[in-house]
Scaffold this active site. Structure first.
Site, PDB file in Angstrom:
ATOM      1  N   HIS A 159     -67.075  11.669 -55.546  1.00 40.34           N
ATOM      2  CA  HIS A 159     -68.320  10.953 -55.422  1.00 40.34           C
ATOM      3  C   HIS A 159     -67.989   9.508 -55.369  1.00 40.34           C
ATOM      4  CE1 HIS A 159     -70.169  14.723 -57.439  1.00 40.34           C
ATOM      5  NE2 HIS A 159     -68.984  14.891 -57.881  1.00 40.34           N
ATOM      6  N   SER A 286     -65.744 -12.056 -36.387  1.00 43.80           N
ATOM      7  CA  SER A 286     -67.120 -12.191 -36.236  1.00 43.80           C
ATOM      8  C   SER A 286     -67.440 -13.316 -35.388  1.00 43.80           C
ATOM      9  CB  SER A 286     -67.870 -12.175 -37.465  1.00 43.80           C
ATOM     10  OG  SER A 286     -69.159 -12.813 -37.220  1.00 43.80           O
ATOM     11  N   LYS A 292     -64.634 -13.274 -41.434  1.00 37.81           N
ATOM     12  CA  LYS A 292     -64.628 -12.032 -41.203  1.00 37.81           C
ATOM     13  C   LYS A 292     -63.226 -11.710 -40.637  1.00 37.81           C
ATOM     14  CE  LYS A 292     -67.256  -9.250 -42.090  1.00 37.81           C
ATOM     15  NZ  LYS A 292     -68.508  -8.894 -41.496  1.00 37.81           N
ATOM     16  N   GLU A 299     -63.563   1.721 -37.681  1.00 41.02           N
ATOM     17  CA  GLU A 299     -64.991   1.981 -37.186  1.00 41.02           C
ATOM     18  C   GLU A 299     -65.275   2.776 -35.994  1.00 41.02           C
ATOM     19  OE1 GLU A 299     -67.510  -1.635 -38.981  1.00 41.02           O
ATOM     20  OE2 GLU A 299     -65.499  -2.377 -38.105  1.00 41.02           O
TER      21      GLU A 299
END
Ligand code: ARG
Length: 466
Positions: A159, A286, A292, A299
């Site tokens: 979980h 970024s 970043k 991804e």
């Protein structure tokens, strides 16, 4: 197509299709990549036609020479693909016939229907072997990473809540297992790809005495015992693409596994987890936020899973309503099949490269794994060993956790007296339960994340993958 084009399908048509129709129906823009397999198939077909006497010796020789010359031209980028010749089969045959008049005999007892089924099978056979090699490389990278950080322990999660401690290597080996099943599925499918459809003609074989066994052998369509593998029903052979669906299904499962691995990597690379550091080359910055460092490779691997699932659905839908046998709809199989093959191969390859350049942040892992709550179940097992039922032990340890929460301390900071205030069964040795090293040494069931067991599994995989 011009009326007297060297590969015109018949004298039936007064004129070729209009440009819009030609554009709509062409497949050369994507099936040109089958060229090498198309030529391999034609060489075998020509050799067989020679053997059964359809081609004279010199005809067979010039055809084979011509096909090889075309192959060289395509390879070196000199070949001119013609869109008006529709597909890879007609482009190559037309080029051959232009140079070698005997080329007009090559299509004897062959249709593009069995030809395209053959090309796809030949192509996919190779593709599967290459993909299997790439998956094995990824497995080796995972094993190496596990070996390099063999002492690192992290929390295991259910979980997405901290559950129990596991070796980092154990977590990685879970993916090695999944990838192994992917390989098994791909290999299993390979045996059904490895069946020769040539000789099925357009739908009903041929009246000529083809030697299908010879063609199958020449093209390596044999089983492990060397027995030729031939399709046994011409209608099935030209119209089913279940072998492509199977590959796309195995590819979808593979993509799903890669996506889960990618998701773990993304979480681990976040500041919140901070378990790993991916090398700069496998991340991007970024355009707005200077601080970043984004895990784009992971991804995109996760993201591309969507199109791999989509390809499977497209193929299944493409096939479901087709009346027997070949229908032009089948031309739509290629881009979906190619896309799955290209996509999963790229994902496997890039995930491998990224993981090869990933470092583990040992202190952060240790800090997370040292959370004593991860060993609450061990404390219940302690009580079980003292003779308590597990249900009661679970309840007792729950009360201990509540007590620690109220006291505002970690579980392992409770005193023996505090433990005994909950239940008298706790003895002096109870607090030793929270010794992480000792706890890991105790988990030695087959498949468990114990010290010895994980070392054993790493060694097994190292051996198996070498
Ligand atoms: N380009 C076609 C395909 O990919 C080749 C077979 C065409 N056959 C035919 N009868 N039109 O399916």
């Amino acid at each position: 197509m011009k009326k007297n084009s060297p590969v015109s399908r018949s004298g039936r048509f007064a004129r070729g299709p209009g440009t819009d129709v030609a554009q709509f129906t062409e497949s050369i823009s994507f099936d040109h990549r089958l060229w090498a397999h198309d030529i391999t198939g034609s060489l075998a077909h020509a050799a067989m036609l020679r053997k059964i006497g359809v081609l004279a010796k010199t005809e067979a020789a010039t055809i084979s020479k011509g096909l090889k010359a075309i192959a060289r031209e395509i390879e070196t980028g000199k070949f001119k693909w013609k869109h008006e010749l529709e597909d890879v089969h007609m482009n190559i045959e037309a080029a051959l016939t232009r140079r070698v008049p005997a080329g007009a005999k090559l299509h004897t007892a062959r249709s593009r229907n069995d030809q395209v089924a053959l090309d796809l099978r030949l192509w996919l056979r190779d593709e599967i072997v290459i993909l299997l090699g790439e998956i094995a490389s990824l497995q080796r990278v995972l094993v190496s990473l596990g070996e390099k950080y063999s002492a690192v322990i992290i929390p295991g999660y259910t979980h997405l809540q901290r559950a129990q401690p596991v070796y980092f290597a154990h977590h990685l080996l879970a993916y090695v297992e999944m990838l192994e099943r992917d390989c098994e599925r791909l290999w299993d499918g390979w045996s059904r790809v490895n069946v020769c459809p040539l000789g099925s003609g357009a739908i009903a074989g041929s009246t000529l005495k083809l030697d299908r066994v010879l063609v199958a052998k020449l093209l390596g369509f044999v089983d492990a015992q060397g027995r030729p593998q031939l399709t046994q029903n011409s209608m099935d052979a030209v119209s089913d693409r279940d072998f492509a669906v199977e590959f796309c299904a195995a590819g979808a499962l593979l993509a799903m596994h890669l996506s889960r691995l990618a998701e773990d990597v993304i979480l681990w690379a976040s500041a919140e987890f901070n378990f790993i550091k991916i090398a700069d080359a496998y991340t991007t910055g970024s355009s707005l936020m200077p601080q970043k460092k984004n895990p784009d490779v992971a991804e995109l691997t996760r993201g591309k899973t969507g199109r791999v699932y989509g390809n499977l659905m497209s193929l299944l839908t493409l096939l479901k309503g087709l009346p027997m046998t070949y229908n032009r709809d089948l031309q739509e199989d290629k881009e979906r099949l190619f896309d799955t093959a290209d996509t999963v191969r790229a994902c496997v390859r890039l995930m491998s490269a990224m993981l090869l350049h990933t470092e583990v942040n040992k202190p952060a892992c240790l800090a997370a794994a040292s959370d004593p709550a991860l060993l609450a179940t061990d404390l219940a097992d302690y009580l079980v060993q003292k003779g308590m039922s597990f249900r009661k032990a679970h309840h007792v340890v729950g009360a201990v956790v509540a007590l620690a929460e109220r006291a505002g301390k970690p579980l392992n900071a409770l005193s023996l007296a505090e433990l005994r205030s909950v239940d008298q069964t706790f003895g002096r040795d109870a607090l030793a339960t929270f010794d992480l090293k000792r706890a890991m040494a105790r988990r030695n069931l087959t498949g468990a994340p114990g010290t010895k067991e994980v070392a054993k599994q790493l060694a097994r995989w190292r051996e198996q993958l070498s």
